[in-house]
Design an enzyme around this catalytic site. Structure first.
Site, PDB file in Angstrom:
ATOM      1  N   GLN A  59       0.827  -1.208   0.000  1.00 51.54           N
ATOM      2  CA  GLN A  59       0.000   0.000   0.000  1.00 51.54           C
ATOM      3  C   GLN A  59       0.857   1.252   0.000  1.00 51.54           C
ATOM      4  O   GLN A  59       2.085   1.201   0.109  1.00 51.54           O
ATOM      5  CB  GLN A  59      -0.921  -0.015   1.226  1.00 51.54           C
ATOM      6  CG  GLN A  59      -0.181  -0.110   2.547  1.00 51.54           C
ATOM      7  CD  GLN A  59      -1.104  -0.360   3.723  1.00 51.54           C
ATOM      8  OE1 GLN A  59      -1.265   0.516   4.587  1.00 51.54           O
ATOM      9  NE2 GLN A  59      -1.715  -1.531   3.775  1.00 51.54           N
ATOM     10  N   HIS A  61       0.327   5.828   0.983  1.00 48.31           N
ATOM     11  CA  HIS A  61      -0.531   6.919   1.460  1.00 48.31           C
ATOM     12  C   HIS A  61      -0.125   8.231   0.784  1.00 48.31           C
ATOM     13  O   HIS A  61       1.064   8.453   0.519  1.00 48.31           O
ATOM     14  CB  HIS A  61      -0.410   7.096   2.978  1.00 48.31           C
ATOM     15  CG  HIS A  61      -0.581   5.835   3.757  1.00 48.31           C
ATOM     16  ND1 HIS A  61      -1.741   5.111   3.751  1.00 48.31           N
ATOM     17  CD2 HIS A  61       0.278   5.164   4.562  1.00 48.31           C
ATOM     18  CE1 HIS A  61      -1.604   4.050   4.531  1.00 48.31           C
ATOM     19  NE2 HIS A  61      -0.388   4.061   5.032  1.00 48.31           N
ATOM     20  N   GLU A  78       3.911   7.933   8.818  1.00 43.25           N
ATOM     21  CA  GLU A  78       3.826   7.097  10.017  1.00 43.25           C
ATOM     22  C   GLU A  78       5.203   6.588  10.422  1.00 43.25           C
ATOM     23  O   GLU A  78       6.146   6.604   9.622  1.00 43.25           O
ATOM     24  CB  GLU A  78       2.881   5.915   9.782  1.00 43.25           C
ATOM     25  CG  GLU A  78       3.266   5.039   8.606  1.00 43.25           C
ATOM     26  CD  GLU A  78       2.121   4.171   8.106  1.00 43.25           C
ATOM     27  OE1 GLU A  78       0.951   4.566   8.215  1.00 43.25           O
ATOM     28  OE2 GLU A  78       2.414   3.079   7.590  1.00 43.25           O
ATOM     29  N   HIS A 136       4.802   0.344   0.912  1.00 40.15           N
ATOM     30  CA  HIS A 136       5.162  -0.373   2.130  1.00 40.15           C
ATOM     31  C   HIS A 136       4.167  -1.474   2.466  1.00 40.15           C
ATOM     32  O   HIS A 136       3.036  -1.489   1.966  1.00 40.15           O
ATOM     33  CB  HIS A 136       5.279   0.595   3.311  1.00 40.15           C
ATOM     34  CG  HIS A 136       3.988   1.266   3.675  1.00 40.15           C
ATOM     35  ND1 HIS A 136       3.530   2.394   3.031  1.00 40.15           N
ATOM     36  CD2 HIS A 136       3.052   0.973   4.611  1.00 40.15           C
ATOM     37  CE1 HIS A 136       2.375   2.773   3.566  1.00 40.15           C
ATOM     38  NE2 HIS A 136       2.063   1.907   4.522  1.00 40.15           N
ATOM     39  N   ARG A 156      -4.549   0.650  -1.546  1.00 39.73           N
ATOM     40  CA  ARG A 156      -4.030  -0.713  -1.670  1.00 39.73           C
ATOM     41  C   ARG A 156      -3.575  -0.950  -3.098  1.00 39.73           C
ATOM     42  O   ARG A 156      -4.330  -0.727  -4.044  1.00 39.73           O
ATOM     43  CB  ARG A 156      -5.096  -1.743  -1.300  1.00 39.73           C
ATOM     44  CG  ARG A 156      -5.468  -1.781   0.153  1.00 39.73           C
ATOM     45  CD  ARG A 156      -6.321  -3.012   0.476  1.00 39.73           C
ATOM     46  NE  ARG A 156      -7.079  -2.785   1.689  1.00 39.73           N
ATOM     47  CZ  ARG A 156      -8.350  -2.412   1.729  1.00 39.73           C
ATOM     48  NH1 ARG A 156      -9.022  -2.248   0.603  1.00 39.73           N
ATOM     49  NH2 ARG A 156      -8.962  -2.215   2.888  1.00 39.73           N
TER      50      ARG A 156
END
Length: 268
Positions: A59, A61, A78, A136, A156
């Site tokens: 996936q 972001h 993150e 990642h 995804r």
């Protein structure tokens, strides 16, 4: 000061055998435990525990600008802090070589992307910062704490045939199609170090090891996420222990009754 409430999230790659610090989940396949504030409060950060029995989807972001172009408040960067892992466990971070967007989409479509992700072996105390745009995934047999921008936006790219939606075009458009260039950060429990600075991320993250009494004084506009990974104590009289997460504001007196390793996260 506010003790954040736990929210259990079922995932197809989750586990039924959570650590005893979490409530019994009656056989539910829990992949994530979120620490949330009051209903309707949009906090800038979200702390999670993640438990894996299988690989997560591959996936990516979007960053803040890309997310806001879609009408969202923020993107998602993150950090992962490894608490426990089985022998041979690994994280997939970045690609093993640069790729064109066309080749990347083709690899995600035929599944060969699984071999093109850079799989990094891990051990407890390892930390990786995952900037927005980094392709990642998390491998099987891992327990980690994730500190992220509070944004529910995941594209995804590949999901091993699970019956869930993919977002290949959106994901390819925001992906950094190159190897991951950042070094491993090692911060075992019982040590102290700054894991990430706010010049590199939308928040700072520090690991501290405390005993006795400490004080924290935050300006009115500042918040700090206090996540104990070991030990126990009180904050302004409120009991905390491993498995909790507290949102600190203002002046806080922290009494550490059992020596504790604590993650401290502060947004910009």
């Amino acid at each position: 000061m506010l003790k954040l409430r736990t929210h259990y999230v079922e995932k197809p790659w989750g586990r039924t055998d959570l650590p005893s610090i979490f409530s019994a989940t009656e056989g539910r396949q829990i992949g994530e435990v979120w620490f949330e504030g009051p209903d309707g409060q949009d906090l800038p950060l979200l702390v999670k525990y993640i438990f894996t029995s299988e690989r997560l989807s591959i996936q990516v972001h979007p960053n803040d600008a890309q997310a806001m172009a879609r009408g969202l408040r923020r993107g998602k960067a993150e950090i992962w802090y490894i608490l426990d892992c089985e022998p041979g466990a690994a994280l997939g971070i970045g690609l093993i070589r640069p790729m064109t967007a066309e080749a990347f989409r083709a690899a995600a479509t035929d599944g060969s992307i699984e071999q093109l992700v850079d799989w990094k072996p891990v051990k407890p105390g390892d930390c990786y910062f995952i900037p927005a745009g980094t392709v990642h995934t998390i491998g099987a047999g891992i327990t980690l704490v994730e500190i992220q921008q509070n944004a529910d936006i995941t594209y995804r790219l590949y999901d091993y045939g699970r019956p869930r939606a993919l977002h290949l075009e959106d994901g390819a458009a925001v992906s950094h199609l190159a190897p991951y260039a950042r070094a491993l950060i090692e911060a075992p429990l019982g040590t102290e170090r700054q894991i990430i600075a706010n010049t590199e991320a939308p928040f700072t993250l520090d690991l501290v090891h405390w005993h006795g009494e400490k004080s924290v004084s935050l300006p009115d506009s500042k918040q700090m996420w206090f996540t104990p990974l070991s030990g126990a104590g009180t904050v302004n009289g409120e009991v905390w222990a491993k498995g909790d997460c507290l949102l600190l504001t203002g002046d806080c007196t922290i009494d550490v009754t059992t020596p504790a390793s604590i993650l401290l996260a502060t947004p910009r």
